[in-house]
Design an enzyme around this catalytic site. Structure first.
Site, PDB file in Angstrom:
ATOM      1  N   ARG A 121       0.849  -1.196   0.000  1.00 26.93           N
ATOM      2  CA  ARG A 121       0.000   0.000   0.000  1.00 26.93           C
ATOM      3  C   ARG A 121       0.880   1.241   0.000  1.00 26.93           C
ATOM      4  NH1 ARG A 121      -5.687  -1.354   3.147  1.00 26.93           N
ATOM      5  NH2 ARG A 121      -6.535  -2.446   1.344  1.00 26.93           N
ATOM      6  N   GLN A 126      -1.284   2.246  -5.898  1.00 26.50           N
ATOM      7  CA  GLN A 126      -2.714   2.381  -5.610  1.00 26.50           C
ATOM      8  C   GLN A 126      -3.591   1.864  -6.746  1.00 26.50           C
ATOM      9  OE1 GLN A 126      -3.284   6.507  -4.587  1.00 26.50           O
ATOM     10  NE2 GLN A 126      -2.849   6.168  -2.422  1.00 26.50           N
ATOM     11  N   ASP A 129      -3.985  -1.998  -6.657  1.00 24.30           N
ATOM     12  CA  ASP A 129      -4.410  -2.580  -5.385  1.00 24.30           C
ATOM     13  C   ASP A 129      -5.802  -3.204  -5.491  1.00 24.30           C
ATOM     14  OD1 ASP A 129      -5.002  -3.205  -2.773  1.00 24.30           O
ATOM     15  OD2 ASP A 129      -4.413  -1.270  -1.945  1.00 24.30           O
ATOM     16  N   SER A 132      -8.176  -2.838  -2.323  1.00 21.83           N
ATOM     17  CA  SER A 132      -8.870  -1.549  -2.215  1.00 21.83           C
ATOM     18  C   SER A 132     -10.029  -1.455  -3.195  1.00 21.83           C
ATOM     19  CB  SER A 132      -7.894  -0.394  -2.444  1.00 21.83           C
ATOM     20  OG  SER A 132      -6.980  -0.294  -1.384  1.00 21.83           O
ATOM     21  N   TYR A 229      -2.358  -0.810   7.412  1.00 21.54           N
ATOM     22  CA  TYR A 229      -3.285  -1.789   7.950  1.00 21.54           C
ATOM     23  C   TYR A 229      -3.387  -1.628   9.464  1.00 21.54           C
ATOM     24  CZ  TYR A 229      -3.028  -4.257   3.485  1.00 21.54           C
ATOM     25  OH  TYR A 229      -3.079  -4.585   2.160  1.00 21.54           O
TER      26      TYR A 229
END
Length: 373
Positions: A121, A126, A129, A132, A229
């Protein structure tokens, strides 16, 4: 290079790892793309649509034959990959902490397993991911499912016959899924509150118009782990959090739980005793039900009723929105591979930061540090 996409075989999996949009983009990079017939049907993508985009569509054996890269949602059984080139890359979800046998089988088969859920992350990753992109849809779907199960309206309604009070919704865990759940519940007209172990999320909660519920009397506790996280909290914090939640949850109509800790069973956030304090007709949606559950007694794909409260949760929430979930997952795959595409070599070349993070197997061995440690 030949990029192959097989039909998903996992129970309840409706997504597909490529779309006509990404097929065209991969072909634009100079690749051949092969799709197994029927792979996109659950996601409303026909074989004809893939063929029009330039993919060859056929049976599984022909699809995987001589493939350099295989893209998947759930990692396919290694036996289904016979015929792929030696050392072929397989990018998919592997659940590597739980399904160690599959990781070892990939190593033995000489395949290079790339776990998309291990994507770091960091800012430049991004767009790659998958956790996400899929969690965003999961948070949305959780609220819709809860609203559908709830026997009353979400928004306040003023009518000639009287006023309908707004539902009270409480979101536990303010990651990507939680933030989308807050936004969705707000759009539906509920009074929304939320909590998280990470104090940094308070501002995010309030920016969406929800009320932040945080433990204030336990100083010096921060639940932010590596990579953004959450981490497991101290016993002191857990006790304070349980007391606060118990008092707040008794007043709620809808509760959405989203807490997950990578590599561990989902933490229990709501006990049977806390459920007993809620009003009859209330609904809890457990987004972590497939990883053990945040709610005591929750079961995947079942409606469990305890003390007059309905507890629901899907084993695979993104699969409930297959078209959009597939579109986002497929773009994650393309963004990942294209970011490392070496035009001269005609193939992707991974760097250490991302390559070492997601690579599980290579040259017949399990090489990922997180699995070895």
């Amino acid at each position: 290079m030949k990029i192959a996409v097989l039909k998903e075989q996992a129970a309840g999996e409706t997504r597909v790892a490529a779309t006509p949009e990404t097929v065209k983009k991969f072909i634009g990079l100079g690749n051949e793309v092969a799709i197994e017939s029927g792979a996109g049907l659950h996601a409303s993508i026909t074989d004809e649509a893939f063929a029009e985009a330039g993919a060859s569509v056929g049976k599984a054996a022909a699809t995987v034959k001589d493939a350099d890269i295989v893209l998947g949602i759930q990692a396919p059984d290694e036996k289904a990959l016979k015929g792929a080139k030696s050392g072929a890359w397989v990018a998919a979800l592997f659940d590597p902490f739980s399904d160690t046998a599959r990781v070892e089988a990939y190593a033995a088969a000489g395949l290079e397993a790339l776990a998309m859920e291990f994507m770091p992350r960091i800012t430049r990753a991004q767009s790659m991911d998958v956790l996400s992109s899929q969690s965003n849809l999961s948070g949305y779907k959780a609220v819709l499912a809860a609203a559908d199960t709830y026997g009353r309206a979400f928004p306040m309604m003023m009518t000639a016959a009287g006023t309908v009070q707004a539902a009270k919704a409480f979101v536990m865990g303010v990651g990507v899924a939680g933030l989308q759940a807050i936004a969705t519940a707000r759009r539906l007209g509920a009074q929304v509150s939320a909590t998280d172990v990470r104090s940094a999320t308070k501002e995010q909660i309030e920016s969406l118009g929800a009320k932040a519920i945080f433990v204030e009397d336990v100083a010096g506790i921060e639940g932010e782990g590596s990579g953004g996280y959450a981490t497991e909290m101290s016993d002191e914090y857990k006790a304070a959090q349980a007391k606060l939640v118990s008092e707040h949850i008794a007043k709620q109509d809808i509760v959405i739980t989203t807490a997950l800790i990578p590599g561990r069973a989902a933490p229990v956030l709501i006990t049977d005793a806390q459920i007993a304090t809620m009003k009859p007709g209330s609904v809890i949606f457990d987004l972590a039900v497939a990883q053990g559950g945040n709610v005591e007694g929750s079961k995947p794909d079942e409606t469990v009723e305890k003390h007059g409260v309905k507890i629901i949760g899907y084993a695979n929430t993104p699969a409930q929105l297959p078209a959009d979930a597939s579109a986002l997952f497929a773009r994650n795959h393309f963004n990942f591979l294209s970011a490392f595409w070496d035009k001269e070599a005609g193939k992707p070349e991974l760097d250490e930061e991302i390559g070492d993070a997601i690579r599980l197997t290579q040259s017949g061995k399990v090489v990922n540090e997180r699995l070895q440690g």
